[in-house]
Design a protein around this motif. Structure first.
Motif, PDB file in Angstrom:
ATOM      1  N   MET A   1       0.825  -1.201   0.000  1.00  0.00           N
ATOM      2  CA  MET A   1       0.000   0.000   0.000  1.00  0.00           C
ATOM      3  C   MET A   1       0.865   1.259   0.000  1.00  0.00           C
ATOM      4  SD  MET A   1      -2.798   1.269   2.817  1.00  0.00           S
ATOM      5  CE  MET A   1      -3.650  -0.303   2.736  1.00  0.00           C
ATOM      6  N   TYR A   2       1.997   1.226   0.718  1.00  0.00           N
ATOM      7  CA  TYR A   2       2.818   2.410   0.868  1.00  0.00           C
ATOM      8  C   TYR A   2       4.168   2.246   0.162  1.00  0.00           C
ATOM      9  CZ  TYR A   2      -0.503   3.461   4.605  1.00  0.00           C
ATOM     10  OH  TYR A   2      -1.641   3.707   5.325  1.00  0.00           O
ATOM     11  N   ARG A   3       4.736   3.363  -0.249  1.00  0.00           N
ATOM     12  CA  ARG A   3       6.018   3.351  -0.936  1.00  0.00           C
ATOM     13  C   ARG A   3       7.175   3.695  -0.007  1.00  0.00           C
ATOM     14  NH1 ARG A   3       5.944   7.448  -5.635  1.00  0.00           N
ATOM     15  NH2 ARG A   3       6.741   8.903  -4.088  1.00  0.00           N
ATOM     16  N   ASN A   4       6.957   4.605   0.940  1.00  0.00           N
ATOM     17  CA  ASN A   4       8.047   5.132   1.760  1.00  0.00           C
ATOM     18  C   ASN A   4       8.011   4.687   3.212  1.00  0.00           C
ATOM     19  OD1 ASN A   4       8.898   6.468  -0.503  1.00  0.00           O
ATOM     20  ND2 ASN A   4       8.211   8.486   0.140  1.00  0.00           N
ATOM     21  N   ILE A   5       6.971   3.978   3.608  1.00  0.00           N
ATOM     22  CA  ILE A   5       6.905   3.467   4.975  1.00  0.00           C
ATOM     23  C   ILE A   5       6.450   2.014   4.946  1.00  0.00           C
ATOM     24  CG2 ILE A   5       6.395   5.755   5.936  1.00  0.00           C
ATOM     25  CD1 ILE A   5       3.496   4.839   6.325  1.00  0.00           C
ATOM     26  N   LEU A   6       6.753   1.310   6.020  1.00  0.00           N
ATOM     27  CA  LEU A   6       6.250  -0.037   6.243  1.00  0.00           C
ATOM     28  C   LEU A   6       5.313   0.004   7.436  1.00  0.00           C
ATOM     29  CD1 LEU A   6       9.637  -2.003   5.961  1.00  0.00           C
ATOM     30  CD2 LEU A   6       7.913  -1.683   4.164  1.00  0.00           C
ATOM     31  N   VAL A   7       4.217  -0.734   7.367  1.00  0.00           N
ATOM     32  CA  VAL A   7       3.223  -0.732   8.435  1.00  0.00           C
ATOM     33  C   VAL A   7       2.896  -2.168   8.811  1.00  0.00           C
ATOM     34  CG1 VAL A   7       0.874  -0.082   9.067  1.00  0.00           C
ATOM     35  CG2 VAL A   7       2.257   1.472   7.696  1.00  0.00           C
ATOM     36  N   ARG A   8       2.909  -2.425  10.118  1.00  0.00           N
ATOM     37  CA  ARG A   8       2.582  -3.767  10.595  1.00  0.00           C
ATOM     38  C   ARG A   8       1.894  -3.651  11.955  1.00  0.00           C
ATOM     39  NH1 ARG A   8       7.527  -5.914  11.651  1.00  0.00           N
ATOM     40  NH2 ARG A   8       7.336  -6.181  13.883  1.00  0.00           N
ATOM     41  N   THR A   9       0.889  -4.463  12.175  1.00  0.00           N
ATOM     42  CA  THR A   9       0.240  -4.537  13.478  1.00  0.00           C
ATOM     43  C   THR A   9       0.383  -5.957  14.007  1.00  0.00           C
ATOM     44  OG1 THR A   9      -1.366  -2.815  12.936  1.00  0.00           O
ATOM     45  CG2 THR A   9      -1.925  -4.297  14.738  1.00  0.00           C
ATOM     46  N   GLU A  10       0.935  -6.058  15.201  1.00  0.00           N
ATOM     47  CA  GLU A  10       1.162  -7.371  15.804  1.00  0.00           C
ATOM     48  C   GLU A  10       1.111  -7.234  17.317  1.00  0.00           C
ATOM     49  OE1 GLU A  10       4.425 -11.027  15.457  1.00  0.00           O
ATOM     50  OE2 GLU A  10       4.945  -9.014  14.776  1.00  0.00           O
ATOM     51  N   ASP A  11       0.374  -8.134  17.968  1.00  0.00           N
ATOM     52  CA  ASP A  11       0.278  -8.141  19.427  1.00  0.00           C
ATOM     53  C   ASP A  11      -0.115  -6.778  19.985  1.00  0.00           C
ATOM     54  OD1 ASP A  11       1.036 -10.838  19.460  1.00  0.00           O
ATOM     55  OD2 ASP A  11       3.161 -10.333  19.553  1.00  0.00           O
ATOM     56  N   SER A  12      -1.087  -6.151  19.350  1.00  0.00           N
ATOM     57  CA  SER A  12      -1.659  -4.875  19.776  1.00  0.00           C
ATOM     58  C   SER A  12      -0.749  -3.674  19.550  1.00  0.00           C
ATOM     59  CB  SER A  12      -2.064  -4.921  21.260  1.00  0.00           C
ATOM     60  OG  SER A  12      -3.020  -5.927  21.486  1.00  0.00           O
ATOM     61  N   VAL A  13       0.366  -3.873  18.873  1.00  0.00           N
ATOM     62  CA  VAL A  13       1.303  -2.791  18.585  1.00  0.00           C
ATOM     63  C   VAL A  13       1.268  -2.471  17.093  1.00  0.00           C
ATOM     64  CG1 VAL A  13       3.703  -2.013  18.672  1.00  0.00           C
ATOM     65  CG2 VAL A  13       2.804  -3.487  20.484  1.00  0.00           C
ATOM     66  N   GLY A  14       0.969  -1.216  16.775  1.00  0.00           N
ATOM     67  CA  GLY A  14       1.046  -0.760  15.400  1.00  0.00           C
ATOM     68  C   GLY A  14       2.423  -0.162  15.151  1.00  0.00           C
ATOM     69  N   ARG A  15       3.170  -0.757  14.254  1.00  0.00           N
ATOM     70  CA  ARG A  15       4.543  -0.321  13.990  1.00  0.00           C
ATOM     71  C   ARG A  15       4.595   0.378  12.633  1.00  0.00           C
ATOM     72  NH1 ARG A  15       9.666  -2.641  15.933  1.00  0.00           N
ATOM     73  NH2 ARG A  15      11.373  -1.886  14.621  1.00  0.00           N
ATOM     74  N   ILE A  16       5.054   1.633  12.636  1.00  0.00           N
ATOM     75  CA  ILE A  16       5.258   2.400  11.413  1.00  0.00           C
ATOM     76  C   ILE A  16       6.759   2.609  11.252  1.00  0.00           C
ATOM     77  CG2 ILE A  16       4.823   4.563  10.201  1.00  0.00           C
ATOM     78  CD1 ILE A  16       2.285   4.886  11.878  1.00  0.00           C
ATOM     79  N   THR A  17       7.302   2.117  10.135  1.00  0.00           N
ATOM     80  CA  THR A  17       8.746   2.185   9.900  1.00  0.00           C
ATOM     81  C   THR A  17       9.036   3.067   8.701  1.00  0.00           C
ATOM     82  OG1 THR A  17       9.035  -0.056  10.782  1.00  0.00           O
ATOM     83  CG2 THR A  17      10.839   0.843   9.466  1.00  0.00           C
ATOM     84  N   LEU A  18       9.763   4.147   8.913  1.00  0.00           N
ATOM     85  CA  LEU A  18      10.246   4.946   7.788  1.00  0.00           C
ATOM     86  C   LEU A  18      11.160   4.072   6.949  1.00  0.00           C
ATOM     87  CD1 LEU A  18      11.133   8.278   9.650  1.00  0.00           C
ATOM     88  CD2 LEU A  18       8.981   7.650   8.557  1.00  0.00           C
ATOM     89  N   ASN A  19      10.936   4.040   5.644  1.00  0.00           N
ATOM     90  CA  ASN A  19      11.636   3.064   4.811  1.00  0.00           C
ATOM     91  C   ASN A  19      12.247   3.716   3.570  1.00  0.00           C
ATOM     92  OD1 ASN A  19      12.514   0.422   4.199  1.00  0.00           O
ATOM     93  ND2 ASN A  19      10.777   0.116   2.824  1.00  0.00           N
ATOM     94  N   ARG A  20      13.065   4.738   3.809  1.00  0.00           N
ATOM     95  CA  ARG A  20      13.869   5.345   2.747  1.00  0.00           C
ATOM     96  C   ARG A  20      15.331   5.383   3.202  1.00  0.00           C
ATOM     97  NH1 ARG A  20      12.501  10.934   1.027  1.00  0.00           N
ATOM     98  NH2 ARG A  20      13.006  10.292  -1.086  1.00  0.00           N
ATOM     99  N   PRO A  21      15.910   4.239   3.529  1.00  0.00           N
ATOM    100  CA  PRO A  21      17.270   4.266   4.088  1.00  0.00           C
ATOM    101  C   PRO A  21      18.290   4.889   3.154  1.00  0.00           C
ATOM    102  CG  PRO A  21      16.621   2.031   3.472  1.00  0.00           C
ATOM    103  CD  PRO A  21      15.384   2.868   3.398  1.00  0.00           C
ATOM    104  N   GLU A  22      18.050   4.805   1.836  1.00  0.00           N
ATOM    105  CA  GLU A  22      18.991   5.392   0.878  1.00  0.00           C
ATOM    106  C   GLU A  22      18.970   6.915   0.945  1.00  0.00           C
ATOM    107  OE1 GLU A  22      15.035   5.559  -0.997  1.00  0.00           O
ATOM    108  OE2 GLU A  22      16.127   4.054   0.184  1.00  0.00           O
ATOM    109  N   ARG A  23      17.902   7.496   1.519  1.00  0.00           N
ATOM    110  CA  ARG A  23      17.794   8.943   1.730  1.00  0.00           C
ATOM    111  C   ARG A  23      17.847   9.278   3.219  1.00  0.00           C
ATOM    112  NH1 ARG A  23      19.124  11.949  -1.972  1.00  0.00           N
ATOM    113  NH2 ARG A  23      17.822  13.631  -1.180  1.00  0.00           N
ATOM    114  N   HIS A  24      18.378   8.369   4.015  1.00  0.00           N
ATOM    115  CA  HIS A  24      18.457   8.536   5.474  1.00  0.00           C
ATOM    116  C   HIS A  24      17.075   8.823   6.070  1.00  0.00           C
ATOM    117  CE1 HIS A  24      22.679   8.335   4.792  1.00  0.00           C
ATOM    118  NE2 HIS A  24      22.795   9.556   4.316  1.00  0.00           N
ATOM    119  N   ASN A  25      16.053   8.252   5.433  1.00  0.00           N
ATOM    120  CA  ASN A  25      14.667   8.362   5.894  1.00  0.00           C
ATOM    121  C   ASN A  25      14.190   9.810   5.986  1.00  0.00           C
ATOM    122  OD1 ASN A  25      14.090   5.513   6.227  1.00  0.00           O
ATOM    123  ND2 ASN A  25      15.588   5.593   7.887  1.00  0.00           N
ATOM    124  N   ALA A  26      14.671  10.637   5.076  1.00  0.00           N
ATOM    125  CA  ALA A  26      14.238  12.033   5.031  1.00  0.00           C
ATOM    126  C   ALA A  26      12.786  12.127   4.577  1.00  0.00           C
ATOM    127  CB  ALA A  26      15.145  12.833   4.093  1.00  0.00           C
TER     128      ALA A  26
END
Length: 263
Positions: A1-26
């Motif tokens: 669904m997303y291009r620049n972030i990763l999203v996962r929900t597990e064990d009641s925790v919603g995790r949003i991960t910035l995912n542009r490491p080549e741009r230092h996640n700017a």
């Protein structure tokens, strides 16, 4: 669904991960739009109790993507205002989130990255992380992140770091109150974050949302009769909820509470 972030929900925790490491996640406009969408979805989800903001790669967030900023600078004032409002709205959504939010910080957090950390309730960083409010070096100001940074470290310290753009260490970020806990390395960082998340999940979700509302209501206000009355009304209202009754009953019975879905 997303291009620049990763999203996962597990064990009641919603995790949003910035995912542009080549741009230092700017940040860029796409990242801001995706963060706004993901935060709104997690706020609405009954499955999510805690929101964790993390990032892929070596660095947490290097601030605004300068290529995006240059493109924005070439546009008109109205288009720049629309862009700025979107960023401000996203940070406001994070800061006003009724659910607990945690930032997991490694590497650098510069500019908007500091704003993202400041807008979270709790922040944990590696001991070698670095922070900076670098906007004035570029002829810019940390306007949108300003309210969140000043709330986190106070106006006096904000003057120093906003005006000088000097980087500061994780130890200094901890001293200032920007970061709550330091970890020696990435495994220790994950262990500290997991410990905080576990502590958050043990508590009443409605009470946590009310605590966040309480803090926002009392911060910076004088202890006058209206404030005293407001706090009395808050606790009187909360005592009568199913969640409070369950929490007190569980404590007296020495068992884990079974939190109701809500009142």
């Amino acid at each position: 669904m997303y291009r620049n972030i990763l999203v996962r929900t597990e064990d009641s925790v919603g995790r949003i991960t910035l995912n542009r490491p080549e741009r230092h996640n700017a940040f860029d406009d796409q990242t801001i739009a995706e963060l706004s969408d993901a935060l709104a979805a997690m706020e609405a989800s009954a499955e999510v109790r805690v929101i964790l903001i993390a990032s892929a790669g070596q660095h947490f967030c290097a601030g605004a993507d300068l290529k995006w900023m240059l493109r924005a600078a070439a546009r008109g004032a109205e288009e720049n205002l629309v862009d700025a409002r979107k960023f401000a709205t996203m940070l406001g959504c994070l800061a006003r989130m009724p659910k607990p939010t945690v930032a997991r910080v490694q590497g650098v957090a510069y500019g908007g990255g500091v704003g993202l950390v400041s807008a979270c309730d709790i922040a944990v960083a590696t001991a070698d992380a670095r922070f900076a409010l670098t906007e004035v070096r570029l002829g810019l100001i940390p306007a949108v992140i300003g309210p969140h940074v000043v709330a986190a470290i106070g106006p006096r310290q904000a003057r120093r770091y906003m005006l000088t753009a000097q980087p500061f260490s994780a130890a200094e970020a901890h001293r200032l109150g920007l970061v709550h806990e330091l970890a020696v390395d990435i495994p220790a960082l994950d262990g500290a974050v997991n410990g905080i998340v576990s502590a958050l999940l043990a508590n009443g979700p409605q009470a946590q949302a009310e605590c966040k509302s309480l803090i926002a209501a009392v911060a910076g206000r004088p202890l006058d009769d209206p404030l005293i009355e407001d706090t009395a009304r808050r606790i009187a209202r909360i005592r009568a909820t199913d969640e409070a009754r369950e929490g007190m009953a569980a404590f007296l019975a020495r068992r884990r509470p079974r939190w109701p879905a809500g009142d």
